[in-house]
Design a protein around this motif. Structure first.
Motif, PDB file in Angstrom:
ATOM      1  N   TYR A  73       0.831  -1.195   0.000  1.00 18.76           N
ATOM      2  CA  TYR A  73       0.000   0.000   0.000  1.00 18.76           C
ATOM      3  C   TYR A  73       0.868   1.248   0.000  1.00 18.76           C
ATOM      4  O   TYR A  73       1.926   1.282   0.620  1.00 18.76           O
ATOM      5  CB  TYR A  73      -0.912   0.015   1.228  1.00 18.76           C
ATOM      6  CG  TYR A  73      -1.987  -1.034   1.188  1.00 18.76           C
ATOM      7  CD1 TYR A  73      -3.194  -0.792   0.554  1.00 18.76           C
ATOM      8  CD2 TYR A  73      -1.778  -2.277   1.760  1.00 18.76           C
ATOM      9  CE1 TYR A  73      -4.175  -1.768   0.498  1.00 18.76           C
ATOM     10  CE2 TYR A  73      -2.754  -3.253   1.721  1.00 18.76           C
ATOM     11  CZ  TYR A  73      -3.952  -2.996   1.087  1.00 18.76           C
ATOM     12  OH  TYR A  73      -4.911  -3.961   1.022  1.00 18.76           O
ATOM     13  N   SER A  74       0.404   2.265  -0.680  1.00 17.40           N
ATOM     14  CA  SER A  74       1.115   3.539  -0.718  1.00 17.40           C
ATOM     15  C   SER A  74       0.453   4.518   0.239  1.00 17.40           C
ATOM     16  O   SER A  74      -0.737   4.805   0.116  1.00 17.40           O
ATOM     17  CB  SER A  74       1.105   4.115  -2.145  1.00 17.40           C
ATOM     18  OG  SER A  74       1.607   5.428  -2.157  1.00 17.40           O
ATOM     19  N   GLN A  75       1.224   5.020   1.187  1.00 17.09           N
ATOM     20  CA  GLN A  75       0.677   6.013   2.115  1.00 17.09           C
ATOM     21  C   GLN A  75       0.605   7.395   1.474  1.00 17.09           C
ATOM     22  O   GLN A  75      -0.135   8.252   1.926  1.00 17.09           O
ATOM     23  CB  GLN A  75       1.553   6.094   3.373  1.00 17.09           C
ATOM     24  CG  GLN A  75       1.272   4.992   4.377  1.00 17.09           C
ATOM     25  CD  GLN A  75       1.914   5.279   5.711  1.00 17.09           C
ATOM     26  OE1 GLN A  75       2.977   5.890   5.783  1.00 17.09           O
ATOM     27  NE2 GLN A  75       1.278   4.834   6.769  1.00 17.09           N
ATOM     28  N   THR A  76       1.384   7.609   0.445  1.00 16.19           N
ATOM     29  CA  THR A  76       1.433   8.944  -0.160  1.00 16.19           C
ATOM     30  C   THR A  76       0.219   9.224  -1.035  1.00 16.19           C
ATOM     31  O   THR A  76      -0.135  10.374  -1.244  1.00 16.19           O
ATOM     32  CB  THR A  76       2.709   9.116  -1.006  1.00 16.19           C
ATOM     33  OG1 THR A  76       2.733   8.100  -2.029  1.00 16.19           O
ATOM     34  CG2 THR A  76       3.949   8.955  -0.134  1.00 16.19           C
ATOM     35  N   GLN A  77      -0.422   8.173  -1.578  1.00 16.71           N
ATOM     36  CA  GLN A  77      -1.604   8.367  -2.425  1.00 16.71           C
ATOM     37  C   GLN A  77      -2.698   7.408  -1.985  1.00 16.71           C
ATOM     38  O   GLN A  77      -2.517   6.191  -2.038  1.00 16.71           O
ATOM     39  CB  GLN A  77      -1.265   8.142  -3.904  1.00 16.71           C
ATOM     40  CG  GLN A  77      -0.294   9.174  -4.466  1.00 16.71           C
ATOM     41  CD  GLN A  77      -0.168   9.072  -5.969  1.00 16.71           C
ATOM     42  OE1 GLN A  77      -1.123   8.718  -6.662  1.00 16.71           O
ATOM     43  NE2 GLN A  77       0.997   9.393  -6.488  1.00 16.71           N
ATOM     44  N   ASN A  78      -3.823   7.955  -1.564  1.00 20.72           N
ATOM     45  CA  ASN A  78      -4.922   7.151  -1.060  1.00 20.72           C
ATOM     46  C   ASN A  78      -5.472   6.222  -2.146  1.00 20.72           C
ATOM     47  O   ASN A  78      -5.749   6.655  -3.259  1.00 20.72           O
ATOM     48  CB  ASN A  78      -6.038   8.063  -0.547  1.00 20.72           C
ATOM     49  CG  ASN A  78      -7.119   7.290   0.178  1.00 20.72           C
ATOM     50  OD1 ASN A  78      -6.855   6.272   0.808  1.00 20.72           O
ATOM     51  ND2 ASN A  78      -8.344   7.763   0.077  1.00 20.72           N
ATOM     52  N   GLY A  79      -5.629   4.947  -1.821  1.00 24.11           N
ATOM     53  CA  GLY A  79      -6.170   3.983  -2.768  1.00 24.11           C
ATOM     54  C   GLY A  79      -5.181   3.486  -3.793  1.00 24.11           C
ATOM     55  O   GLY A  79      -5.539   2.721  -4.683  1.00 24.11           O
ATOM     56  N   ALA A  80      -3.925   3.903  -3.692  1.00 26.20           N
ATOM     57  CA  ALA A  80      -2.895   3.482  -4.646  1.00 26.20           C
ATOM     58  C   ALA A  80      -1.954   2.476  -3.994  1.00 26.20           C
ATOM     59  O   ALA A  80      -1.981   2.267  -2.775  1.00 26.20           O
ATOM     60  CB  ALA A  80      -2.110   4.688  -5.148  1.00 26.20           C
ATOM     61  N   TYR A  81      -1.145   1.867  -4.819  1.00 30.91           N
ATOM     62  CA  TYR A  81      -0.180   0.872  -4.358  1.00 30.91           C
ATOM     63  C   TYR A  81       1.205   1.230  -4.884  1.00 30.91           C
ATOM     64  O   TYR A  81       1.333   1.936  -5.886  1.00 30.91           O
ATOM     65  CB  TYR A  81      -0.563  -0.521  -4.859  1.00 30.91           C
ATOM     66  CG  TYR A  81      -1.799  -1.078  -4.217  1.00 30.91           C
ATOM     67  CD1 TYR A  81      -1.721  -2.058  -3.236  1.00 30.91           C
ATOM     68  CD2 TYR A  81      -3.062  -0.610  -4.585  1.00 30.91           C
ATOM     69  CE1 TYR A  81      -2.863  -2.563  -2.640  1.00 30.91           C
ATOM     70  CE2 TYR A  81      -4.204  -1.102  -3.995  1.00 30.91           C
ATOM     71  CZ  TYR A  81      -4.109  -2.082  -3.021  1.00 30.91           C
ATOM     72  OH  TYR A  81      -5.241  -2.572  -2.437  1.00 30.91           O
ATOM     73  N   ALA A  82       2.208   0.738  -4.204  1.00 30.50           N
ATOM     74  CA  ALA A  82       3.582   0.926  -4.652  1.00 30.50           C
ATOM     75  C   ALA A  82       4.107  -0.410  -5.175  1.00 30.50           C
ATOM     76  O   ALA A  82       4.172  -1.388  -4.430  1.00 30.50           O
ATOM     77  CB  ALA A  82       4.460   1.435  -3.517  1.00 30.50           C
ATOM     78  N   LEU A  83       4.435  -0.444  -6.464  1.00 28.78           N
ATOM     79  CA  LEU A  83       5.067  -1.612  -7.071  1.00 28.78           C
ATOM     80  C   LEU A  83       6.576  -1.386  -7.018  1.00 28.78           C
ATOM     81  O   LEU A  83       7.071  -0.375  -7.506  1.00 28.78           O
ATOM     82  CB  LEU A  83       4.604  -1.764  -8.524  1.00 28.78           C
ATOM     83  CG  LEU A  83       5.333  -2.814  -9.375  1.00 28.78           C
ATOM     84  CD1 LEU A  83       5.072  -4.215  -8.842  1.00 28.78           C
ATOM     85  CD2 LEU A  83       4.904  -2.696 -10.828  1.00 28.78           C
ATOM     86  N   ILE A  84       7.304  -2.316  -6.407  1.00 28.75           N
ATOM     87  CA  ILE A  84       8.744  -2.171  -6.255  1.00 28.75           C
ATOM     88  C   ILE A  84       9.450  -3.124  -7.219  1.00 28.75           C
ATOM     89  O   ILE A  84       9.286  -4.344  -7.138  1.00 28.75           O
ATOM     90  CB  ILE A  84       9.206  -2.473  -4.816  1.00 28.75           C
ATOM     91  CG1 ILE A  84       8.403  -1.643  -3.813  1.00 28.75           C
ATOM     92  CG2 ILE A  84      10.692  -2.194  -4.667  1.00 28.75           C
ATOM     93  CD1 ILE A  84       8.557  -0.160  -3.961  1.00 28.75           C
TER      94      ILE A  84
END
Length: 205
Positions: A13-24
Motif C-alpha cells: 500500500y502507498s501512504q502517499t496516495q490514497n487507494g494506490a499501491y507501490a510496485l517495487i
C-alpha cells in the motif's frame, strides 16, 4: 543507452496516495529499487499473476488479453520502461507475430501485468534507474540502527494498519477455515483478501 533487467520485488500500500499501491522493481545485477505508484486494479492483477495458486473464476482484463494473444499467435517478448516525465513512467510492450516485431505503447502497470502472464523480461534504461532508482533496506533493522533508507521504505511501502489487524485475526482460524475463506474470496473475486489469506496459509507451511 544500456538496458537494465528488473524483477518484481513486491507490492504494498502507498501512504502517499490514497487507494494506490507501490510496485517495487529491483535491478537484477544491483541493489537499486524502482518504486512505481499504480492503481488498485492493476495491483490486484499483478498480485494474481504472482500468486500462482489463485485462479480467478473469470478472466481479468490482462488474462483476456493473454487468451486473445494466444489465439492469434501473438507473443509478448519483453517490456521496456523507456521514459520518465514528471514522475510518470512510460513503457513499451515488444510483441511478435509471424516473426514480425511490433512495439506497442502501454501504461507501465499494464505492461508489467502482461509481462508476468507471458513470462517476458522487464527492462528499463540505465539513465532512468540512475534518475529514479533508490536503495531500499531489505534486512530487518537492528534496535540501535537508524538510517534514511529505512525511513524511505516506511514512506514508500509501509503497510496499512487496518490490513495488519485483519492478518492478526487470521491466526485464530484453523487451516480448514482459512481454506474455506480462500475459496469464498476467490469466488467473490476479492483477490486482495484472497492473497492475504493465502499468505497466512503459506506462513503455516
Amino acid at each position: 543507452m544500456s538496458l537494465v533487467r528488473l524483477n518484481i520485488k513486491g507490492i504494498s500500500y502507498s501512504q502517499t496516495q490514497n487507494g494506490a499501491y507501490a510496485l517495487i522493481l529491483s535491478e537484477v545485477d544491483g541493489e537499486r529499487k524502482l518504486p512505481i505508484v499504480i492503481g488498485a486494479f492493476e495491483a490486484q492483477s499483478i498480485a494474481i499473476a504472482l500468486e500462482k495458486e489463485i485462479k480467478p473464476p473469470r478472466p481479468l482484463t490482462h488474462d483476456l488479453f493473454k487468451n486473445f494473444a494466444d489465439r492469434f499467435d501473438i507473443v509478448v517478448k519483453q517490456v521496456i520502461i523507456h521514459k520518465l516525465v514528471d514522475g510518470v513512467f512510460y513503457s513499451s510492450v515488444i510483441c511478435e507475430r509471424d516473426k514480425i516485431e511490433e512495439i506497442i505503447d502501454a501504461r507501465t502497470s499494464d505492461a508489467i501485468a502482461l509481462a508476468l502472464r507471458f513470462q517476458a523480461p522487464i527492462f528499463t534504461y540505465k539513465n532512468i534507474l540512475d534518475q529514479a532508482g533508490i536503495y531500499l533496506k531489505v534486512n530487518p533493522k537492528k534496535d540501535d540502527e537508524t538510517d534514511t533508507e529505512s525511513l524511505l521504505v516506511d514512506e514508500l511501502v509501509s503497510e496499512d494498519i487496518e490490513i495488519s489487524s485483519k492478518e492478526t485475526s487470521y491466526q485464530d482460524l484453523s487451516p480448514e477455515e482459512l481454506n474455506r475463506m480462500l475459496d469464498q474470496a476467490v469466488s467473490n473475486e476479492d483477490y486482495e483478501l484472497a492473497a492475504r489469506i493465502r499468505d497466512e496459509i503459506s506462513k503455516r507451511g
